[in-house]
Design a protein around this motif. Structure first.
Motif, PDB file in Angstrom:
ATOM      1  N   LEU A   1      41.625  55.691  23.337  1.00 45.17           N
ATOM      2  CA  LEU A   1      42.256  56.008  22.057  1.00 45.17           C
ATOM      3  C   LEU A   1      43.332  54.986  21.771  1.00 45.17           C
ATOM      4  CD1 LEU A   1      42.559  57.932  19.654  1.00 45.17           C
ATOM      5  CD2 LEU A   1      44.198  59.234  21.009  1.00 45.17           C
ATOM      6  N   LEU A   2      43.212  54.318  20.646  1.00 45.12           N
ATOM      7  CA  LEU A   2      44.215  53.355  20.196  1.00 45.12           C
ATOM      8  C   LEU A   2      45.208  54.076  19.312  1.00 45.12           C
ATOM      9  CD1 LEU A   2      45.036  50.333  20.152  1.00 45.12           C
ATOM     10  CD2 LEU A   2      43.716  50.120  18.056  1.00 45.12           C
ATOM     11  N   PRO A   3      46.496  54.142  19.683  1.00 51.95           N
ATOM     12  CA  PRO A   3      47.480  54.861  18.863  1.00 51.95           C
ATOM     13  C   PRO A   3      47.528  54.318  17.445  1.00 51.95           C
ATOM     14  CG  PRO A   3      48.401  54.315  21.008  1.00 51.95           C
ATOM     15  CD  PRO A   3      47.089  53.593  20.916  1.00 51.95           C
ATOM     16  N   THR A   4      47.769  55.198  16.515  1.00 50.33           N
ATOM     17  CA  THR A   4      47.793  54.805  15.099  1.00 50.33           C
ATOM     18  C   THR A   4      48.992  53.942  14.756  1.00 50.33           C
ATOM     19  OG1 THR A   4      48.943  56.879  14.587  1.00 50.33           O
ATOM     20  CG2 THR A   4      46.538  56.857  14.391  1.00 50.33           C
ATOM     21  N   THR A   5      49.986  53.910  15.617  1.00 43.44           N
ATOM     22  CA  THR A   5      51.172  53.104  15.325  1.00 43.44           C
ATOM     23  C   THR A   5      50.916  51.630  15.492  1.00 43.44           C
ATOM     24  OG1 THR A   5      51.889  53.402  17.619  1.00 43.44           O
ATOM     25  CG2 THR A   5      52.752  54.938  15.963  1.00 43.44           C
ATOM     26  N   SER A   6      49.833  51.277  16.233  1.00 46.87           N
ATOM     27  CA  SER A   6      49.522  49.870  16.436  1.00 46.87           C
ATOM     28  C   SER A   6      48.424  49.443  15.487  1.00 46.87           C
ATOM     29  CB  SER A   6      49.081  49.621  17.882  1.00 46.87           C
ATOM     30  OG  SER A   6      47.872  50.297  18.125  1.00 46.87           O
ATOM     31  N   SER A   7      48.306  48.149  15.304  1.00 50.30           N
ATOM     32  CA  SER A   7      47.255  47.634  14.433  1.00 50.30           C
ATOM     33  C   SER A   7      45.908  47.852  15.075  1.00 50.30           C
ATOM     34  CB  SER A   7      47.482  46.140  14.177  1.00 50.30           C
ATOM     35  OG  SER A   7      46.395  45.618  13.454  1.00 50.30           O
ATOM     36  N   SER A   8      44.952  48.333  14.297  1.00 52.26           N
ATOM     37  CA  SER A   8      43.618  48.578  14.832  1.00 52.26           C
ATOM     38  C   SER A   8      42.850  47.284  15.042  1.00 52.26           C
ATOM     39  CB  SER A   8      42.823  49.475  13.884  1.00 52.26           C
ATOM     40  OG  SER A   8      42.717  48.867  12.617  1.00 52.26           O
ATOM     41  N   ALA A   9      43.384  46.178  14.530  1.00 48.86           N
ATOM     42  CA  ALA A   9      42.695  44.918  14.697  1.00 48.86           C
ATOM     43  C   ALA A   9      43.141  44.263  15.981  1.00 48.86           C
ATOM     44  CB  ALA A   9      43.008  43.998  13.510  1.00 48.86           C
ATOM     45  N   PRO A  10      42.271  43.527  16.657  1.00 50.28           N
ATOM     46  CA  PRO A  10      42.622  42.880  17.902  1.00 50.28           C
ATOM     47  C   PRO A  10      43.524  41.696  17.658  1.00 50.28           C
ATOM     48  CG  PRO A  10      40.400  42.292  17.249  1.00 50.28           C
ATOM     49  CD  PRO A  10      40.868  43.318  16.289  1.00 50.28           C
ATOM     50  N   THR A  11      44.352  41.401  18.646  1.00 53.63           N
ATOM     51  CA  THR A  11      45.249  40.266  18.563  1.00 53.63           C
ATOM     52  C   THR A  11      44.687  39.124  19.373  1.00 53.63           C
ATOM     53  OG1 THR A  11      46.505  41.064  20.436  1.00 53.63           O
ATOM     54  CG2 THR A  11      47.252  41.751  18.271  1.00 53.63           C
ATOM     55  N   ALA A  12      44.978  37.910  18.932  1.00 48.81           N
ATOM     56  CA  ALA A  12      44.512  36.747  19.654  1.00 48.81           C
ATOM     57  C   ALA A  12      45.347  36.552  20.899  1.00 48.81           C
ATOM     58  CB  ALA A  12      44.594  35.507  18.765  1.00 48.81           C
ATOM     59  N   ALA A  13      44.734  36.124  21.958  1.00 54.83           N
ATOM     60  CA  ALA A  13      45.450  35.879  23.212  1.00 54.83           C
ATOM     61  C   ALA A  13      45.975  34.454  23.209  1.00 54.83           C
ATOM     62  CB  ALA A  13      44.543  36.100  24.397  1.00 54.83           C
ATOM     63  N   PRO A  14      47.204  34.216  23.696  1.00 52.28           N
ATOM     64  CA  PRO A  14      48.146  35.222  24.185  1.00 52.28           C
ATOM     65  C   PRO A  14      48.770  36.018  23.056  1.00 52.28           C
ATOM     66  CG  PRO A  14      49.171  33.072  24.163  1.00 52.28           C
ATOM     67  CD  PRO A  14      47.744  32.841  23.770  1.00 52.28           C
ATOM     68  N   VAL A  15      49.412  37.149  23.408  1.00 46.87           N
ATOM     69  CA  VAL A  15      50.006  38.016  22.410  1.00 46.87           C
ATOM     70  C   VAL A  15      51.162  37.293  21.745  1.00 46.87           C
ATOM     71  CG1 VAL A  15      51.144  40.205  22.010  1.00 46.87           C
ATOM     72  CG2 VAL A  15      49.334  40.034  23.723  1.00 46.87           C
ATOM     73  N   LEU A  16      51.168  37.337  20.441  1.00 48.10           N
ATOM     74  CA  LEU A  16      52.186  36.627  19.684  1.00 48.10           C
ATOM     75  C   LEU A  16      53.466  37.441  19.602  1.00 48.10           C
ATOM     76  CD1 LEU A  16      49.908  35.391  16.794  1.00 48.10           C
ATOM     77  CD2 LEU A  16      50.695  34.091  18.773  1.00 48.10           C
ATOM     78  N   PRO A  17      54.614  36.794  19.470  1.00 53.59           N
ATOM     79  CA  PRO A  17      55.875  37.546  19.361  1.00 53.59           C
ATOM     80  C   PRO A  17      55.889  38.394  18.107  1.00 53.59           C
ATOM     81  CG  PRO A  17      56.214  35.202  18.891  1.00 53.59           C
ATOM     82  CD  PRO A  17      54.826  35.323  19.427  1.00 53.59           C
ATOM     83  N   THR A  18      56.592  39.511  18.179  1.00 52.51           N
ATOM     84  CA  THR A  18      56.616  40.455  17.065  1.00 52.51           C
ATOM     85  C   THR A  18      57.661  40.098  16.022  1.00 52.51           C
ATOM     86  OG1 THR A  18      58.126  41.852  18.323  1.00 52.51           O
ATOM     87  CG2 THR A  18      55.795  42.310  18.533  1.00 52.51           C
ATOM     88  N   THR A  19      58.590  39.238  16.345  1.00 51.95           N
ATOM     89  CA  THR A  19      59.630  38.861  15.388  1.00 51.95           C
ATOM     90  C   THR A  19      59.304  37.502  14.806  1.00 51.95           C
ATOM     91  OG1 THR A  19      60.946  37.849  17.135  1.00 51.95           O
ATOM     92  CG2 THR A  19      61.347  40.169  16.654  1.00 51.95           C
TER      93      THR A  19
END
Length: 520
Positions: free
Chosen positions: A376-394
């Motif tokens: 289960l992917l929480p609804t608070t996160s984007s349902s789309a996959p992120t490219a690796a490596p994970v990008l900074p959120t700011t």
């Protein structure tokens, strides 16, 4: 729960011009209308006929359609027939009904078809040669409930009703000659529930000997998949081994399940979790079931059977597991214990036991169940996959507002685009190459050098874009199973990956919020 229907009574009723609704014939005697005491007559009827007679012989508008009436714990199935002919009948209509009485909670799908067949056959006979009404013209016919009733006076209708009752209860079918050109054929075809929807990750297990049943007239698809149905191969693997389209494979297995030739299991895995159900008490209290289980799971070549070693060169004598051992093994399973850990902690007790059969026996008899794992992917996160490596959120923006940049970031992450410098967190800097030897020669050399670098950057950017797009596509493909509705068995079968690889990909594609795994 519905049970197989036993016919309690069959009776023939019609609308009498003088008496109204009336039962002319009944089997057994006294089952519908009280009869004078005799050795064959019932002491009291199943129900009060007068209380429901207006439903069994209804008004004209409700004739020629099936009906079901429940009273006193019994179900009356009928199909009243109305034949209109002013020249033949004094009151223009002839209304009759052949009814069958069964227990109220019994399965009655097959009985309904028999009642409809009786209505159709005798309706046609009455229209053709007045078979029913002519049978009553003889003065020797005795109606039900009258002294001397029993059919010995020569009523053809009573004889047919009696034979239908006895044959259907005895063998489930009847073939009764009515006259030289008409024969009544009835059969109680079993009423089966519709088969479940078949998924590619299901594992079919045969419970019938196909070698003794299979003929050349069988469906070609069924003939091709049967050799691969062994309780181990999933539907997807059976489709590949038999070289049959998956949709046709599922349909063929569904057909075999409908006729109780196959049962469905889950993919066997040592990472799976099994636990006992409340029905485990039936296994504990049944020595017969325990003995059946012991003979089914016994395997001298089990992976848990100790092998001869230098310290113990004599192999242990093979013996089937005791009833106490089986009870201890089944009751030791619990929702928080993977099967691999259970096998390690009970390796000594599992000697000479096929662990796959041990689990299968419990699941088939209903005192063991499989706790499936869901992502289960929480609804608070984007349902789309992120490219690796994970990008900074700011991010820092200078030329556009925050909303525009945030929207661009979501679109980039879902499509595998390269992010702009401000979103990627890397400043864009421009470096100039000093002239070589100055003048025109230095300028020309600088242009050539810059051209090479631009080409290298474009090539590198194309490779990175393709890699990011590939990772994004793979992430979207695996995250579509992270909705809490698809088990990991289904994801593993669809992606053709082992469970560990699927879990790793889901966690990598889930982003900062991560994917939650639950058992249910």
């Amino acid at each position: 729960m519905a049970q197989d229907a036993t016919i309690r009574s069959i009776f023939y009723a019609r609308f009498d011009d003088d008496d109204g609704p009336k039962v002319l014939h009944q089997v057994p005697e006294g089952s519908i209308i009280p009869c004078p005491p005799s050795q064959t007559a019932m002491k009291e009827p199943f129900f009060d006929f007068q209380a429901v007679s207006s439903y069994l012989i209804p008004i004209r508008e409700f004739c020629n359609r099936p009906l079901s009436v429940c009273t006193n714990g019994y179900r009356i199935l009928g199909h009243p027939v109305r034949i209109t002919d002013p020249d033949k009948y004094e009151r223009n209509d002839f209304i009759f009904n052949f009814c069958i009485v069964i227990d109220e909670d019994a399965e009655h799908g097959a009985i309904k078809r028999v009642v409809s067949k009786l209505a159709s056959v005798f309706g046609n006979l009455e229209e053709q040669n007045r078979f029913l009404s002519r049978d009553e013209e003889s003065d020797t016919i005795v109606a039900a409930g009258t002294e001397g009733y029993g059919g010995e006076k020569g009523s053809k209708v009573f004889a047919i009703v009696e034979m239908v009752f006895e044959d259907l209860n005895a063998v489930g079918e009847a073939m009764i000659p009515i006259d030289k050109s008409n024969t009544l054929n009835l059969s109680l075809f079993p009423s089966r529930p519709p088969p479940p929807q078949i998924q590619n990750h299901h594992v079919p297990l045969s419970v019938a000997r196909f070698t003794s049943l299979q003929t050349s007239a069988w469906d070609l698809t069924v003939q091709r998949i049967i050799p691969h149905v062994n309780g181990i191969n999933s539907v997807s693997r059976i489709s590949a081994l038999s070289d049959v389209d998956p949709s046709l494979t599922r349909r063929a297995i569904q057909h075999l399940i409908y006729y109780d030739c196959i049962l469905l299991l889950d993919i066997f895995s040592f990472a799976a979790v099994y636990a006992p159900t409340p029905r485990i008490k039936s296994f504990i209290a049944s020595p017969t079931l325990q003995s059946e289980c012991a003979s089914y799971v016994y395997s001298p070549s089990s992976i848990f059977t100790p092998s001869p070693s230098p310290s113990n060169p004599v192999p242990p004598s093979p013996r089937s597991p005791s009833n106490i051992t089986l009870i201890q093994l089944y009751t030791s399973l619990r929702p928080s214990l993977p099967l691999r850990d259970f096998c390690i902690s009970h390796a000594f007790q599992l000697a000479n036991i096929d662990i796959r059969r041990l689990i299968t026996f419990g699941v088939l008899h209903g005192f063991l169940y499989r706790a499936h794992r869901y992502a289960l992917l929480p609804t608070t996160s984007s349902s789309a996959p992120t490219a690796a490596p994970v990008l900074p959120t700011t991010t820092t923006t200078t030329s556009k507002d925050d909303d525009t940049e945030a929207a661009y970031r979501v679109a980039a992450l879902s499509s595998g685009w390269r992010l702009r410098g401000s979103l990627a967190g890397t400043p864009t800097t421009t470096t100039t190459t000093p002239p070589i030897n100055g003048g025109k020669e230095g300028k020309q050399g600088r242009e050539e050098e810059e051209g090479k670098k631009d080409g290298e950057k474009e090539s590198s950017g194309e490779v990175k874009t393709k890699e990011s797009s590939g990772r994004g596509k793979a992430g979207r493909e695996v995250l579509r199973f992270a909705d809490g509705m698809h088990s990991l068995d289904e994801a593993c079968t669809a992606l053709k990956l082992v469970e560990g690889e699927v879990v790793a990909r889901m966690r990598a594609a889930g982003g900062d919020a991560g994917v939650v795994f639950v058992y249910k």
